[in-house]
Design a protein around this motif. Sequence first.
Motif, PDB file in Angstrom:
ATOM      1  N   ALA A 118     -45.989  14.525   6.814  1.00 29.68           N
ATOM      2  CA  ALA A 118     -44.568  14.800   6.625  1.00 29.68           C
ATOM      3  C   ALA A 118     -43.684  14.138   7.672  1.00 29.68           C
ATOM      4  O   ALA A 118     -42.511  13.866   7.420  1.00 29.68           O
ATOM      5  CB  ALA A 118     -44.315  16.313   6.624  1.00 29.68           C
ATOM      6  N   PHE A 119     -44.250  13.870   8.846  1.00 28.60           N
ATOM      7  CA  PHE A 119     -43.439  13.361   9.951  1.00 28.60           C
ATOM      8  C   PHE A 119     -44.064  12.076  10.510  1.00 28.60           C
ATOM      9  O   PHE A 119     -44.633  12.073  11.604  1.00 28.60           O
ATOM     10  CB  PHE A 119     -43.311  14.419  11.042  1.00 28.60           C
ATOM     11  CG  PHE A 119     -42.943  15.780  10.506  1.00 28.60           C
ATOM     12  CD1 PHE A 119     -41.636  16.059  10.128  1.00 28.60           C
ATOM     13  CD2 PHE A 119     -43.904  16.778  10.365  1.00 28.60           C
ATOM     14  CE1 PHE A 119     -41.297  17.308   9.632  1.00 28.60           C
ATOM     15  CE2 PHE A 119     -43.574  18.024   9.865  1.00 28.60           C
ATOM     16  CZ  PHE A 119     -42.265  18.291   9.496  1.00 28.60           C
ATOM     17  N   PRO A 120     -43.970  10.981   9.765  1.00 28.37           N
ATOM     18  CA  PRO A 120     -44.642   9.745  10.181  1.00 28.37           C
ATOM     19  C   PRO A 120     -44.108   9.165  11.485  1.00 28.37           C
ATOM     20  O   PRO A 120     -44.835   8.458  12.186  1.00 28.37           O
ATOM     21  CB  PRO A 120     -44.363   8.788   9.009  1.00 28.37           C
ATOM     22  CG  PRO A 120     -43.131   9.330   8.362  1.00 28.37           C
ATOM     23  CD  PRO A 120     -43.227  10.825   8.510  1.00 28.37           C
ATOM     24  N   ASP A 121     -42.868   9.454  11.810  1.00 26.82           N
ATOM     25  CA  ASP A 121     -42.281   8.929  13.047  1.00 26.82           C
ATOM     26  C   ASP A 121     -42.440   9.885  14.219  1.00 26.82           C
ATOM     27  O   ASP A 121     -41.835   9.685  15.276  1.00 26.82           O
ATOM     28  CB  ASP A 121     -40.795   8.612  12.840  1.00 26.82           C
ATOM     29  CG  ASP A 121     -40.584   7.565  11.767  1.00 26.82           C
ATOM     30  OD1 ASP A 121     -41.445   6.671  11.660  1.00 26.82           O
ATOM     31  OD2 ASP A 121     -39.581   7.648  11.036  1.00 26.82           O
ATOM     32  N   GLN A 122     -43.231  10.958  13.995  1.00 33.81           N
ATOM     33  CA  GLN A 122     -43.479  11.965  15.026  1.00 33.81           C
ATOM     34  C   GLN A 122     -42.172  12.553  15.559  1.00 33.81           C
ATOM     35  O   GLN A 122     -42.055  12.906  16.729  1.00 33.81           O
ATOM     36  CB  GLN A 122     -44.301  11.369  16.178  1.00 33.81           C
ATOM     37  CG  GLN A 122     -45.672  10.887  15.744  1.00 33.81           C
ATOM     38  CD  GLN A 122     -46.528  10.418  16.902  1.00 33.81           C
ATOM     39  OE1 GLN A 122     -46.098  10.431  18.048  1.00 33.81           O
ATOM     40  NE2 GLN A 122     -47.744  10.001  16.618  1.00 33.81           N
ATOM     41  N   LYS A 123     -41.200  12.646  14.691  1.00 36.11           N
ATOM     42  CA  LYS A 123     -39.923  13.229  15.082  1.00 36.11           C
ATOM     43  C   LYS A 123     -40.037  14.754  15.088  1.00 36.11           C
ATOM     44  O   LYS A 123     -41.014  15.326  14.619  1.00 36.11           O
ATOM     45  CB  LYS A 123     -38.834  12.808  14.105  1.00 36.11           C
ATOM     46  CG  LYS A 123     -39.041  13.360  12.694  1.00 36.11           C
ATOM     47  CD  LYS A 123     -37.903  12.976  11.781  1.00 36.11           C
ATOM     48  CE  LYS A 123     -38.101  13.598  10.393  1.00 36.11           C
ATOM     49  NZ  LYS A 123     -36.992  13.272   9.480  1.00 36.11           N
ATOM     50  N   ASN A 124     -39.013  15.388  15.623  1.00 39.85           N
ATOM     51  CA  ASN A 124     -38.989  16.841  15.572  1.00 39.85           C
ATOM     52  C   ASN A 124     -38.894  17.296  14.121  1.00 39.85           C
ATOM     53  O   ASN A 124     -38.110  16.756  13.335  1.00 39.85           O
ATOM     54  CB  ASN A 124     -37.801  17.384  16.369  1.00 39.85           C
ATOM     55  CG  ASN A 124     -37.956  17.128  17.852  1.00 39.85           C
ATOM     56  OD1 ASN A 124     -39.068  16.977  18.347  1.00 39.85           O
ATOM     57  ND2 ASN A 124     -36.854  17.063  18.563  1.00 39.85           N
ATOM     58  N   GLY A 125     -39.674  18.279  13.776  1.00 40.51           N
ATOM     59  CA  GLY A 125     -39.657  18.779  12.407  1.00 40.51           C
ATOM     60  C   GLY A 125     -39.965  20.255  12.378  1.00 40.51           C
ATOM     61  O   GLY A 125     -40.149  20.905  13.414  1.00 40.51           O
ATOM     62  N   GLU A 126     -40.042  20.780  11.169  1.00 40.33           N
ATOM     63  CA  GLU A 126     -40.305  22.209  11.011  1.00 40.33           C
ATOM     64  C   GLU A 126     -41.177  22.452   9.791  1.00 40.33           C
ATOM     65  O   GLU A 126     -40.987  21.832   8.739  1.00 40.33           O
ATOM     66  CB  GLU A 126     -38.995  22.983  10.875  1.00 40.33           C
ATOM     67  CG  GLU A 126     -39.187  24.495  10.804  1.00 40.33           C
ATOM     68  CD  GLU A 126     -37.873  25.257  10.899  1.00 40.33           C
ATOM     69  OE1 GLU A 126     -37.334  25.604   9.839  1.00 40.33           O
ATOM     70  OE2 GLU A 126     -37.398  25.483  12.029  1.00 40.33           O
ATOM     71  N   ILE A 127     -42.131  23.343   9.968  1.00 43.43           N
ATOM     72  CA  ILE A 127     -42.983  23.797   8.873  1.00 43.43           C
ATOM     73  C   ILE A 127     -42.793  25.309   8.741  1.00 43.43           C
ATOM     74  O   ILE A 127     -42.792  26.031   9.742  1.00 43.43           O
ATOM     75  CB  ILE A 127     -44.462  23.478   9.149  1.00 43.43           C
ATOM     76  CG1 ILE A 127     -44.667  21.959   9.258  1.00 43.43           C
ATOM     77  CG2 ILE A 127     -45.354  24.045   8.047  1.00 43.43           C
ATOM     78  CD1 ILE A 127     -46.060  21.573   9.697  1.00 43.43           C
ATOM     79  N   TYR A 128     -42.640  25.756   7.510  1.00 43.22           N
ATOM     80  CA  TYR A 128     -42.350  27.167   7.245  1.00 43.22           C
ATOM     81  C   TYR A 128     -43.399  27.712   6.284  1.00 43.22           C
ATOM     82  O   TYR A 128     -43.677  27.109   5.243  1.00 43.22           O
ATOM     83  CB  TYR A 128     -40.955  27.287   6.640  1.00 43.22           C
ATOM     84  CG  TYR A 128     -40.578  28.677   6.171  1.00 43.22           C
ATOM     85  CD1 TYR A 128     -40.378  29.711   7.087  1.00 43.22           C
ATOM     86  CD2 TYR A 128     -40.387  28.951   4.818  1.00 43.22           C
ATOM     87  CE1 TYR A 128     -40.015  30.978   6.661  1.00 43.22           C
ATOM     88  CE2 TYR A 128     -40.015  30.215   4.391  1.00 43.22           C
ATOM     89  CZ  TYR A 128     -39.842  31.225   5.308  1.00 43.22           C
ATOM     90  OH  TYR A 128     -39.479  32.484   4.893  1.00 43.22           O
ATOM     91  N   VAL A 129     -43.994  28.856   6.638  1.00 46.07           N
ATOM     92  CA  VAL A 129     -44.980  29.517   5.790  1.00 46.07           C
ATOM     93  C   VAL A 129     -44.521  30.952   5.549  1.00 46.07           C
ATOM     94  O   VAL A 129     -44.192  31.668   6.501  1.00 46.07           O
ATOM     95  CB  VAL A 129     -46.382  29.520   6.438  1.00 46.07           C
ATOM     96  CG1 VAL A 129     -47.382  30.252   5.546  1.00 46.07           C
ATOM     97  CG2 VAL A 129     -46.847  28.100   6.713  1.00 46.07           C
ATOM     98  N   ALA A 130     -44.477  31.359   4.287  1.00 47.78           N
ATOM     99  CA  ALA A 130     -44.029  32.717   3.948  1.00 47.78           C
ATOM    100  C   ALA A 130     -44.967  33.318   2.901  1.00 47.78           C
ATOM    101  O   ALA A 130     -45.442  32.620   2.001  1.00 47.78           O
ATOM    102  CB  ALA A 130     -42.600  32.694   3.422  1.00 47.78           C
ATOM    103  N   PHE A 131     -45.203  34.613   3.044  1.00 44.05           N
ATOM    104  CA  PHE A 131     -46.017  35.332   2.063  1.00 44.05           C
ATOM    105  C   PHE A 131     -45.395  36.689   1.827  1.00 44.05           C
ATOM    106  O   PHE A 131     -45.120  37.437   2.771  1.00 44.05           O
ATOM    107  CB  PHE A 131     -47.462  35.495   2.568  1.00 44.05           C
ATOM    108  CG  PHE A 131     -48.373  36.166   1.576  1.00 44.05           C
ATOM    109  CD1 PHE A 131     -48.806  35.483   0.453  1.00 44.05           C
ATOM    110  CD2 PHE A 131     -48.794  37.473   1.764  1.00 44.05           C
ATOM    111  CE1 PHE A 131     -49.646  36.095  -0.472  1.00 44.05           C
ATOM    112  CE2 PHE A 131     -49.633  38.092   0.854  1.00 44.05           C
ATOM    113  CZ  PHE A 131     -50.071  37.389  -0.270  1.00 44.05           C
ATOM    114  N   ALA A 132     -45.162  37.013   0.558  1.00 43.88           N
ATOM    115  CA  ALA A 132     -44.481  38.273   0.242  1.00 43.88           C
ATOM    116  C   ALA A 132     -44.894  38.746  -1.150  1.00 43.88           C
ATOM    117  O   ALA A 132     -45.427  37.975  -1.958  1.00 43.88           O
ATOM    118  CB  ALA A 132     -42.966  38.090   0.307  1.00 43.88           C
ATOM    119  N   ARG A 133     -44.612  40.006  -1.395  1.00 41.75           N
ATOM    120  CA  ARG A 133     -44.804  40.553  -2.734  1.00 41.75           C
ATOM    121  C   ARG A 133     -43.453  40.653  -3.413  1.00 41.75           C
ATOM    122  O   ARG A 133     -42.509  41.248  -2.868  1.00 41.75           O
ATOM    123  CB  ARG A 133     -45.473  41.919  -2.667  1.00 41.75           C
ATOM    124  CG  ARG A 133     -45.716  42.533  -4.050  1.00 41.75           C
ATOM    125  CD  ARG A 133     -46.622  43.739  -3.978  1.00 41.75           C
ATOM    126  NE  ARG A 133     -46.877  44.307  -5.289  1.00 41.75           N
ATOM    127  CZ  ARG A 133     -47.814  45.201  -5.559  1.00 41.75           C
ATOM    128  NH1 ARG A 133     -48.582  45.633  -4.571  1.00 41.75           N
ATOM    129  NH2 ARG A 133     -47.987  45.660  -6.768  1.00 41.75           N
TER     130      ARG A 133
END
Length: 215
Positions: A118-133
């Motif tokens: 997702a970040f080929p230029d090694q830039k600052n990024g964010e990954i978000y994981v959510a789990f809910a009912r």
Amino acid sequence: MFREVNHRVKNNLQSVMLLLENQAASLEGEAFDAVNISRHRIYAMSLVHDKLIESSQLTSINMGLFLPQLVGHIKDTFQGATQVNVRVRAEELVIDVSLALPLALIVNEAVTNAFKYAFPDQKNGEIYVAFARVKEQYRLEIADNGKGMNTQEKTQKNSGMGLKLIHGLCEDIDARVSFQNASGTQIIVICDSETQQEEINLDVALNHLPDLNTN
């Protein structure tokens, strides 16, 4: 007895991870990446058994405690390669291990792919994981704000091993999976909260993997 079985399975999986770690030390490039990804997958399974040992119910996993630890391990593995912030928002839902294990492997594949691509230029990024009912269903979301997914990669025919495994695991638990490009990549998995698998079966998922001997 069941706790002891899980303990022995966890120890065996950790031994396999150690063997792979030693093997990876002498590799580089694509060979190193392949072995390292295998370590991630085995760790996800090992962590499930670890949580079963801690659980008083022995057959269920608290996803609110499990997912942050799993994602944290993946982040630590990639730390230094890219500056990515990871957020995990998981409700403390206790689900059967037959569902928790496939979901853990899906999270592992999606988060690992995000770190790698997702970040080929090694830039600052964010990954978000959510789990809910949500009503009578479980909703798992893995998203990033990276470069986005190639349109052809969304189908099983054109996707890599990780995405093929995600498709196969979703079929195994009768879940629906969707891929979207919205300021990055968003993967959403929805499954029936009442679905109970009699046994953990990865045959369906493995059937979707490419034949490595032909590459």
